[in-house]
Write a protein that holds these residues in place. Sequence first.
Motif, PDB file in Angstrom:
ATOM      1  N   LYS A 147       0.852  -1.193   0.000  1.00 49.56           N
ATOM      2  CA  LYS A 147       0.000   0.000   0.000  1.00 49.56           C
ATOM      3  C   LYS A 147       0.886   1.242   0.000  1.00 49.56           C
ATOM      4  O   LYS A 147       1.715   1.421   0.883  1.00 49.56           O
ATOM      5  N   ALA A 148       0.702   2.094  -1.009  1.00 49.85           N
ATOM      6  CA  ALA A 148       1.586   3.243  -1.183  1.00 49.85           C
ATOM      7  C   ALA A 148       0.781   4.530  -1.336  1.00 49.85           C
ATOM      8  O   ALA A 148      -0.381   4.516  -1.746  1.00 49.85           O
ATOM      9  N   THR A 149       1.419   5.637  -0.992  1.00 48.07           N
ATOM     10  CA  THR A 149       0.834   6.951  -1.240  1.00 48.07           C
ATOM     11  C   THR A 149       1.936   7.918  -1.643  1.00 48.07           C
ATOM     12  O   THR A 149       3.085   7.768  -1.230  1.00 48.07           O
ATOM     13  N   LEU A 150       1.574   8.878  -2.473  1.00 42.53           N
ATOM     14  CA  LEU A 150       2.486   9.933  -2.899  1.00 42.53           C
ATOM     15  C   LEU A 150       1.878  11.258  -2.459  1.00 42.53           C
ATOM     16  O   LEU A 150       0.844  11.674  -2.983  1.00 42.53           O
ATOM     17  N   VAL A 151       2.508  11.896  -1.476  1.00 40.26           N
ATOM     18  CA  VAL A 151       1.974  13.134  -0.917  1.00 40.26           C
ATOM     19  C   VAL A 151       2.393  14.312  -1.790  1.00 40.26           C
ATOM     20  O   VAL A 151       3.585  14.538  -2.013  1.00 40.26           O
ATOM     21  N   ASN A 152       1.416  15.057  -2.267  1.00 40.82           N
ATOM     22  CA  ASN A 152       1.685  16.207  -3.130  1.00 40.82           C
ATOM     23  C   ASN A 152       1.978  17.426  -2.255  1.00 40.82           C
ATOM     24  O   ASN A 152       1.086  18.202  -1.919  1.00 40.82           O
ATOM     25  N   ASP A 153       3.247  17.568  -1.886  1.00 39.83           N
ATOM     26  CA  ASP A 153       3.620  18.555  -0.863  1.00 39.83           C
ATOM     27  C   ASP A 153       4.370  19.761  -1.429  1.00 39.83           C
ATOM     28  O   ASP A 153       5.023  20.496  -0.690  1.00 39.83           O
ATOM     29  N   ARG A 154       4.328  19.968  -2.745  1.00 36.39           N
ATOM     30  CA  ARG A 154       4.988  21.117  -3.347  1.00 36.39           C
ATOM     31  C   ARG A 154       4.129  21.627  -4.506  1.00 36.39           C
ATOM     32  O   ARG A 154       3.213  20.941  -4.951  1.00 36.39           O
ATOM     33  N   GLY A 155       4.427  22.851  -4.960  1.00 37.72           N
ATOM     34  CA  GLY A 155       3.710  23.391  -6.104  1.00 37.72           C
ATOM     35  C   GLY A 155       2.992  24.684  -5.763  1.00 37.72           C
ATOM     36  O   GLY A 155       2.995  25.149  -4.619  1.00 37.72           O
ATOM     37  N   ILE A 156       2.360  25.260  -6.759  1.00 35.77           N
ATOM     38  CA  ILE A 156       1.742  26.570  -6.601  1.00 35.77           C
ATOM     39  C   ILE A 156       0.620  26.557  -5.576  1.00 35.77           C
ATOM     40  O   ILE A 156       0.431  27.527  -4.821  1.00 35.77           O
ATOM     41  N   HIS A 157      -0.143  25.455  -5.498  1.00 33.35           N
ATOM     42  CA  HIS A 157      -1.252  25.397  -4.550  1.00 33.35           C
ATOM     43  C   HIS A 157      -0.741  25.430  -3.105  1.00 33.35           C
ATOM     44  O   HIS A 157      -1.384  25.999  -2.227  1.00 33.35           O
ATOM     45  N   ILE A 158       0.421  24.830  -2.873  1.00 34.30           N
ATOM     46  CA  ILE A 158       1.006  24.870  -1.529  1.00 34.30           C
ATOM     47  C   ILE A 158       1.455  26.294  -1.206  1.00 34.30           C
ATOM     48  O   ILE A 158       1.244  26.803  -0.100  1.00 34.30           O
ATOM     49  N   CYS A 159       2.059  26.950  -2.191  1.00 38.69           N
ATOM     50  CA  CYS A 159       2.534  28.322  -1.978  1.00 38.69           C
ATOM     51  C   CYS A 159       1.374  29.283  -1.711  1.00 38.69           C
ATOM     52  O   CYS A 159       1.535  30.269  -0.983  1.00 38.69           O
ATOM     53  N   LYS A 160       0.227  29.024  -2.275  1.00 39.56           N
ATOM     54  CA  LYS A 160      -0.938  29.875  -2.018  1.00 39.56           C
ATOM     55  C   LYS A 160      -1.304  29.863  -0.534  1.00 39.56           C
ATOM     56  O   LYS A 160      -1.582  30.921   0.059  1.00 39.56           O
ATOM     57  N   SER A 161      -1.317  28.678   0.073  1.00 44.89           N
ATOM     58  CA  SER A 161      -1.616  28.589   1.502  1.00 44.89           C
ATOM     59  C   SER A 161      -0.536  29.280   2.325  1.00 44.89           C
ATOM     60  O   SER A 161      -0.831  29.983   3.305  1.00 44.89           O
ATOM     61  N   MET A 162       0.725  29.078   1.929  1.00 41.40           N
ATOM     62  CA  MET A 162       1.837  29.680   2.660  1.00 41.40           C
ATOM     63  C   MET A 162       1.753  31.207   2.616  1.00 41.40           C
ATOM     64  O   MET A 162       1.923  31.897   3.635  1.00 41.40           O
ATOM     65  N   LEU A 163       1.469  31.766   1.430  1.00 39.11           N
ATOM     66  CA  LEU A 163       1.408  33.212   1.268  1.00 39.11           C
ATOM     67  C   LEU A 163       0.252  33.806   2.072  1.00 39.11           C
ATOM     68  O   LEU A 163       0.392  34.854   2.712  1.00 39.11           O
ATOM     69  N   ALA A 164      -0.897  33.104   2.047  1.00 35.30           N
ATOM     70  CA  ALA A 164      -2.054  33.594   2.802  1.00 35.30           C
ATOM     71  C   ALA A 164      -1.755  33.590   4.299  1.00 35.30           C
ATOM     72  O   ALA A 164      -2.171  34.501   5.029  1.00 35.30           O
ATOM     73  N   TRP A 165      -1.018  32.580   4.787  1.00 29.90           N
ATOM     74  CA  TRP A 165      -0.662  32.541   6.215  1.00 29.90           C
ATOM     75  C   TRP A 165       0.199  33.752   6.569  1.00 29.90           C
ATOM     76  O   TRP A 165       0.008  34.359   7.624  1.00 29.90           O
ATOM     77  N   TYR A 188       7.081  11.469  -1.160  1.00 30.09           N
ATOM     78  CA  TYR A 188       6.734  12.888  -1.141  1.00 30.09           C
ATOM     79  C   TYR A 188       7.137  13.508  -2.467  1.00 30.09           C
ATOM     80  O   TYR A 188       8.225  13.242  -2.985  1.00 30.09           O
ATOM     81  N   GLU A 189       6.246  14.354  -2.991  1.00 37.32           N
ATOM     82  CA  GLU A 189       6.495  14.922  -4.309  1.00 37.32           C
ATOM     83  C   GLU A 189       7.804  15.693  -4.368  1.00 37.32           C
ATOM     84  O   GLU A 189       8.477  15.689  -5.407  1.00 37.32           O
ATOM     85  N   HIS A 190       8.203  16.323  -3.260  1.00 36.52           N
ATOM     86  CA  HIS A 190       9.443  17.101  -3.321  1.00 36.52           C
ATOM     87  C   HIS A 190      10.660  16.197  -3.520  1.00 36.52           C
ATOM     88  O   HIS A 190      11.727  16.667  -3.919  1.00 36.52           O
ATOM     89  N   ASP A 191      10.493  14.893  -3.240  1.00 41.86           N
ATOM     90  CA  ASP A 191      11.575  13.935  -3.485  1.00 41.86           C
ATOM     91  C   ASP A 191      11.474  13.277  -4.856  1.00 41.86           C
ATOM     92  O   ASP A 191      12.442  12.679  -5.328  1.00 41.86           O
ATOM     93  N   THR A 192      10.297  13.355  -5.482  1.00 43.88           N
ATOM     94  CA  THR A 192      10.081  12.582  -6.710  1.00 43.88           C
ATOM     95  C   THR A 192       9.877  13.427  -7.964  1.00 43.88           C
ATOM     96  O   THR A 192       9.914  12.892  -9.066  1.00 43.88           O
TER      97      THR A 192
END
Length: 596
Positions: free
Chosen positions: A156-174, A277-281
């Motif tokens: 059982k595997a998962t790939l966490v999408n932890d980078r990209g423009i959508h992540i930066c949107k949350s960071m900028l709003a914070w 994690y996407e930042h690794d892949t």
Amino acid sequence: MTPELFIQVKAAEAIKALYGAEIKPSDLQVQVTRKEFEGDYTLVIFPLLRISHSSPENTGNAIGAWLQSNAPEIASYNSVKGFLNISFSALWWMELFAAIASDGNYGQLPQTGRRIMVEFSSPNTNKPLHLGHIRNNLLGDSVSRLLKACGNEVIKATLVNDRGIHICKSMLAWEKVGEGKTPENSGIKGDHLVGDCYVAFNDLYTKEVKELVASGMGEDEAKKEAPILKEAHDMLVKWEEGDKQVRDLWSMMNGWVFKGFDETYKALGISFDKVDYEHDTYLLGKELVQKGLDKGVFVKDPDGSVWCDLTADGLDRKLVLRGDGTSVYITQDLGTAERRFSEYELDSHVYVVGNEQDYHFQVLKLILKKLGFGWADQIYHLSYGMVELPEGKMKSREGTVVDADDLIQKMYEEAKATSEESGKLADMSAGEKEKLYHMIGLGALKYFIMKVDPKKTMLFNPKESIDFNGNTGPFIQYTHARICSILRKADGQGYRHDPSVIGSSIVPSAKEIRLIKLLNSLPSKVAEAGEAFSPAVLANYSYDLAKEFNQYYHDTQILREPDRTVLEFRLALIWNVARALEKAMGILGIELPERM
């Protein structure tokens, strides 16, 4: 030997004896007899008329008579318009039941030696998990259990999408409106806090777009020129350049989300063997792009972007690398697939992803085949329909989603209220009640989602899912608890449910035979569900079995049966019903209580 195979073998012998013709047993069509006719299984006669050179009725009667004379396991037959309905003897059913009851791993199929990876969940770290994620997670987890029950080794595997423009949107709003809030100082669960920031970004962005439009700019241009969107893109560039301040903020906020996800996964009973994690892949596919250029699979445009031309295959041109050298989603997926097949020596890779990505996976498989990977055909996209609400689709950016944590809590509260209304839990401790409420609530949620074929869009109704009657998880859970209650009383009275004590003189009733038939079909239902990647097959099997038991219980004396041998047979029968329910529902990830 299954009843179907037994009839196929014996019917082939009958055809040879009656007509001198050799026929493979597997070529004969045998099916369960329809309820409106007398019989257990039906042999389809029409394909045999070219051999018998006789009418359907005469052919059926001739084969039926031969079977009854030469196979003592067959008690009777009737031929109706090209269908030979066959009834087995009581001895046959008792022997079949004894074989089922003595098999400690009944329902588990033989080992295949195949290794399969199932990738599911794969959330974005800019929002908490919601109802749509719940279907993905429950489907992925259940399919993993199902493929394991079919004899495969499953990762059982998962790939966490932890980078990209959508992540930066949350960071900028914070940074802009977060007011320094953390999960610790605000009391807000980490993934919810970051999700609030994502919604806040959209509010700020919408406001700026409206202001630009009001100043005379066209709407399409305004959506591109909004200052806050440009800031988010600048932040993404800084992230890719390794800017310490941006990376530190990214690590902190992702940490909040990961902790929140873990709590939700635990509440759902979900775990993974492999987490990427996407930042690794996200850079993995770049080497493949160069190989594709060398082989002529890809072409480079004047602006430096790299494409795969799939127009000859009926598809479009697909971008695999931007002109500035940055990767896109499919670049990452190409590289990740290559690494996983190589690292784990997979026989198959199942991606559990919504049907809006059908085209993406069609392209992925085709490009991998063009790159020369023979295992590309072993990639399977388990495409599932969306979950909708009575008011329509959910939208994360507008904050109109059904949050997973809120839904789990709501299901618990519904289960608690419904259980307390029954008034049957007075002798249970507070701790036992709490455990039961969570078990019922989660069982209701899982079953309501799992009983729908994955390919279908579904409408979710929490109140309907918690009903203790009808095709629901709680109904099946209650059935299991009822059986356990009967068995506890029997144990207290000194009765056994050990199938080894069953006497051969017992003649099972029609209702008991129906239960044995359903028990006998469990392995084939597991195989059918595995072949279709559809836990719904087992959900509906469980409902049919529970419904059949309740009809049997309503019409049959069990503990008041005067004949001890018959009583203990009935106890053994219902114990095996409970065991089959545990197996089938366990594949769905649903626990069955012993008391309700």
